[in-house]
Design a protein around this motif. Structure first.
Motif, PDB file in Angstrom:
ATOM      1  N   LYS A 257      -7.878   0.083   1.683  1.00  0.00           N
ATOM      2  CA  LYS A 257      -7.414   0.743   0.444  1.00  0.00           C
ATOM      3  C   LYS A 257      -7.131  -0.298  -0.640  1.00  0.00           C
ATOM      4  CE  LYS A 257      -5.083   4.375   3.133  1.00  0.00           C
ATOM      5  NZ  LYS A 257      -5.124   3.711   4.447  1.00  0.00           N
ATOM      6  N   THR A 258      -8.016  -1.245  -0.799  1.00  0.00           N
ATOM      7  CA  THR A 258      -7.740  -2.330  -1.746  1.00  0.00           C
ATOM      8  C   THR A 258      -7.820  -1.880  -3.206  1.00  0.00           C
ATOM      9  OG1 THR A 258     -10.060  -3.025  -1.612  1.00  0.00           O
ATOM     10  CG2 THR A 258      -8.485  -4.150  -0.178  1.00  0.00           C
ATOM     11  N   LEU A 259      -8.696  -0.924  -3.527  1.00  0.00           N
ATOM     12  CA  LEU A 259      -8.878  -0.554  -4.929  1.00  0.00           C
ATOM     13  C   LEU A 259      -7.597   0.021  -5.549  1.00  0.00           C
ATOM     14  CD1 LEU A 259     -10.816  -0.373  -7.347  1.00  0.00           C
ATOM     15  CD2 LEU A 259     -11.356   1.949  -6.603  1.00  0.00           C
ATOM     16  N   PRO A 260      -6.957   1.021  -4.948  1.00  0.00           N
ATOM     17  CA  PRO A 260      -5.729   1.531  -5.563  1.00  0.00           C
ATOM     18  C   PRO A 260      -4.628   0.487  -5.656  1.00  0.00           C
ATOM     19  CG  PRO A 260      -6.084   2.532  -3.405  1.00  0.00           C
ATOM     20  CD  PRO A 260      -7.347   1.823  -3.768  1.00  0.00           C
ATOM     21  N   VAL A 261      -4.542  -0.399  -4.678  1.00  0.00           N
ATOM     22  CA  VAL A 261      -3.541  -1.464  -4.743  1.00  0.00           C
ATOM     23  C   VAL A 261      -3.870  -2.419  -5.873  1.00  0.00           C
ATOM     24  CG1 VAL A 261      -2.523  -3.431  -3.512  1.00  0.00           C
ATOM     25  CG2 VAL A 261      -2.959  -1.290  -2.299  1.00  0.00           C
ATOM     26  N   TYR A 262      -5.144  -2.779  -6.004  1.00  0.00           N
ATOM     27  CA  TYR A 262      -5.517  -3.706  -7.060  1.00  0.00           C
ATOM     28  C   TYR A 262      -5.227  -3.119  -8.434  1.00  0.00           C
ATOM     29  CZ  TYR A 262      -7.841  -7.479  -9.439  1.00  0.00           C
ATOM     30  OH  TYR A 262      -8.075  -8.561 -10.253  1.00  0.00           O
ATOM     31  N   LEU A 263      -5.523  -1.849  -8.626  1.00  0.00           N
ATOM     32  CA  LEU A 263      -5.346  -1.221  -9.932  1.00  0.00           C
ATOM     33  C   LEU A 263      -3.880  -1.047 -10.299  1.00  0.00           C
ATOM     34  CD1 LEU A 263      -8.129   1.514  -9.708  1.00  0.00           C
ATOM     35  CD2 LEU A 263      -8.166  -0.527 -11.149  1.00  0.00           C
ATOM     36  N   LEU A 303       4.395   0.832  -3.131  1.00  0.00           N
ATOM     37  CA  LEU A 303       4.426   1.817  -4.209  1.00  0.00           C
ATOM     38  C   LEU A 303       3.014   2.171  -4.682  1.00  0.00           C
ATOM     39  CD1 LEU A 303       7.504   0.476  -6.210  1.00  0.00           C
ATOM     40  CD2 LEU A 303       7.372   2.623  -4.921  1.00  0.00           C
ATOM     41  N   SER A 304       2.117   1.192  -4.692  1.00  0.00           N
ATOM     42  CA  SER A 304       0.722   1.464  -5.054  1.00  0.00           C
ATOM     43  C   SER A 304       0.093   2.434  -4.068  1.00  0.00           C
ATOM     44  CB  SER A 304      -0.086   0.162  -5.090  1.00  0.00           C
ATOM     45  OG  SER A 304       0.391  -0.726  -6.068  1.00  0.00           O
ATOM     46  N   LEU A 305       0.327   2.203  -2.787  1.00  0.00           N
ATOM     47  CA  LEU A 305      -0.223   3.098  -1.767  1.00  0.00           C
ATOM     48  C   LEU A 305       0.421   4.482  -1.838  1.00  0.00           C
ATOM     49  CD1 LEU A 305      -0.453   0.615   1.251  1.00  0.00           C
ATOM     50  CD2 LEU A 305      -2.339   1.517  -0.134  1.00  0.00           C
ATOM     51  N   ALA A 306       1.725   4.524  -2.170  1.00  0.00           N
ATOM     52  CA  ALA A 306       2.396   5.818  -2.324  1.00  0.00           C
ATOM     53  C   ALA A 306       1.789   6.586  -3.501  1.00  0.00           C
ATOM     54  CB  ALA A 306       3.897   5.606  -2.535  1.00  0.00           C
ATOM     55  N   LEU A 307       1.546   5.886  -4.615  1.00  0.00           N
ATOM     56  CA  LEU A 307       0.906   6.525  -5.768  1.00  0.00           C
ATOM     57  C   LEU A 307      -0.482   7.040  -5.395  1.00  0.00           C
ATOM     58  CD1 LEU A 307       0.794   7.201  -8.793  1.00  0.00           C
ATOM     59  CD2 LEU A 307      -0.053   4.866  -9.193  1.00  0.00           C
ATOM     60  N   TYR A 308      -1.203   6.276  -4.613  1.00  0.00           N
ATOM     61  CA  TYR A 308      -2.540   6.698  -4.185  1.00  0.00           C
ATOM     62  C   TYR A 308      -2.463   7.964  -3.331  1.00  0.00           C
ATOM     63  CZ  TYR A 308      -7.063   6.580  -1.819  1.00  0.00           C
ATOM     64  OH  TYR A 308      -8.294   6.921  -1.318  1.00  0.00           O
ATOM     65  N   PHE A 320      -7.828   7.265  -9.571  1.00  0.00           N
ATOM     66  CA  PHE A 320      -8.633   6.419  -8.692  1.00  0.00           C
ATOM     67  C   PHE A 320      -9.998   7.017  -8.369  1.00  0.00           C
ATOM     68  CE2 PHE A 320      -4.089   5.955  -7.548  1.00  0.00           C
ATOM     69  CZ  PHE A 320      -3.910   4.643  -7.949  1.00  0.00           C
ATOM     70  N   GLU A 321     -10.344   8.110  -9.037  1.00  0.00           N
ATOM     71  CA  GLU A 321     -11.581   8.806  -8.698  1.00  0.00           C
ATOM     72  C   GLU A 321     -12.252   9.295  -9.978  1.00  0.00           C
ATOM     73  OE1 GLU A 321     -12.602  13.120  -6.745  1.00  0.00           O
ATOM     74  OE2 GLU A 321     -11.075  11.899  -5.752  1.00  0.00           O
ATOM     75  N   PRO A 322     -13.490   8.919 -10.224  1.00  0.00           N
ATOM     76  CA  PRO A 322     -14.153   9.353 -11.462  1.00  0.00           C
ATOM     77  C   PRO A 322     -14.505  10.827 -11.421  1.00  0.00           C
ATOM     78  CG  PRO A 322     -15.696   8.160 -10.073  1.00  0.00           C
ATOM     79  CD  PRO A 322     -14.355   8.066  -9.402  1.00  0.00           C
TER      80      PRO A 322
END
Length: 339
Positions: A257-263, A303-308, A320-322
């Motif tokens: 799950k790197t993308l949501p954490v990175y963003l 918190l990033s993962l919780a938001l995701y 996180f999704e187009p």
């Protein structure tokens, strides 16, 4: 493949720690020690990240343009534009916390120019999209030629001699070699991961660590060739660490799950930094300021993962999704064959 996700988990954790130390500096902690640690880890952090991203990129070099757009580029373009706007508020807050003046007209102009001169930590997303396009452009060239040429560009990029307009362009020069290397040397990397013993992997890790400490200590980072060469060792050391941690579920799960954490992690870090300024720590907490960066990094990841997780339901999923309306229609197979 668990070691690949473990490697991505290691890389994203190091990225978050890097940004935590940078944004927390002086608020209220002196993070010089952590910044020294981050400088030492520089030849593992992003070289490993981009190499692992390139492992599965080969099919996209020859895939139909519609497939490349729908599966990869559409996502990168969407989150890049969306988060460039979202990040404005936290970035202005961070500038204010560090006493940097804000020219709002200039900030809006820079945001509009972001697709050409990427801003904030989003340059990583921008560079990743360009790497997939570069693979497509160079697909007919011998891999050895592209590998040598990209290494030469990386050498120049790491010297800092190029007058490039933003960190994104610098990162583009530095790291395409690693992304392309991950793609064309995939089989060799998988053999190394599967068949090298703990003694070899441990030796590689020690050599990389000793080299990284020496280069950082003596300020040799701009010596031509030393950083990309050390980055190659950093990738091998990172693969060794990935093998060692591939059974640690939290690391593997993070790597998936790197993308949501990175963003999301940087805005969260800035907000947490602001809380530290608004509510000055007690003497005991102030004495423990040395642990702020890793603690804030862990909090930002959680918190990033919780938001995701929350975003998976309802309108927030577009974070996180187009949207489907950005999909390109695929050309009929007969038309593709006739081209």
């Amino acid at each position: 493949m668990r070691w690949v996700d473990a490697g991505k988990g290691i890389a994203i954790a190091l990225v978050v720690l890097f940004h935590a130390a940078r944004w927390l500096d002086g608020l209220p902690a002196d993070t010089a020690a952590w910044q020294q640690v981050n400088d030492t880890l520089a030849t593992m952090r992003l070289p490993l990240f981009f190499t692992l991203a390139g492992l599965f990129a080969a099919k996209w070099a020859t895939a139909p343009v519609a497939d490349l757009w729908n599966t990869k580029l559409r996502l990168f373009a969407w989150v890049f534009v969306l988060w460039a706007v979202i990040d404005l508020g936290p970035y202005w807050l961070g500038q204010g916390l560090h006493g940097t003046g804000i020219n709002f007209r200039r900030e809006i102009f820079d945001t509009l120019m972001a697709p050409v001169v990427p801003r904030f930590e989003l340059w990583f997303i921008w560079a990743l999209a360009l790497f997939f396009l570069l693979n497509r452009v160079t697909r007919r060239l011998p891999a050895s030629i592209v590998l040598i040429a990209s290494f030469a560009v990386s050498v120049v990029g790491f010297t800092g001699l190029l007058p490039l307009p933003s960190p994104g362009w610098t990162g583009l020069c530095k790291y395409y070699f690693f992304f392309f290397g991950g793609m064309v040397l995939r089989a060799a990397l998988f053999r190394y991961a599967a068949h090298s013993g703990w003694l070899l992997r441990g030796g590689v890790f020690f050599v990389w660590a000793a080299g990284a400490v020496a280069v950082t200590h003596w300020g040799l980072t701009t010596v031509p060739g030393i950083m990309p060469a050390l980055g190659v060792l950093g990738v091998l050391a990172g693969v060794a660490a990935s093998q060692a941690l591939q059974h640690v579920s939290v690391v593997v799960s993070l790597g998936a799950k790197t993308l949501p954490v990175y963003l999301a992690h940087t805005p969260i870090i800035i907000v947490l930094s602001a809380v530290g300024v608004i509510a000055p720590p007690a003497p005991l907490l102030e004495a423990a300021a040395i642990v702020y960066p890793p603690l804030v990094a862990i909090a930002a990841i959680m918190l990033s993962l919780a938001l995701y997780r929350v975003s998976r339901r309802g309108a927030l999923r577009w974070l996180f999704e187009p949207p489907p309306r950005l999909l390109l229609a695929k050309r009929p197979e007969s038309a593709q064959r006739s081209v």
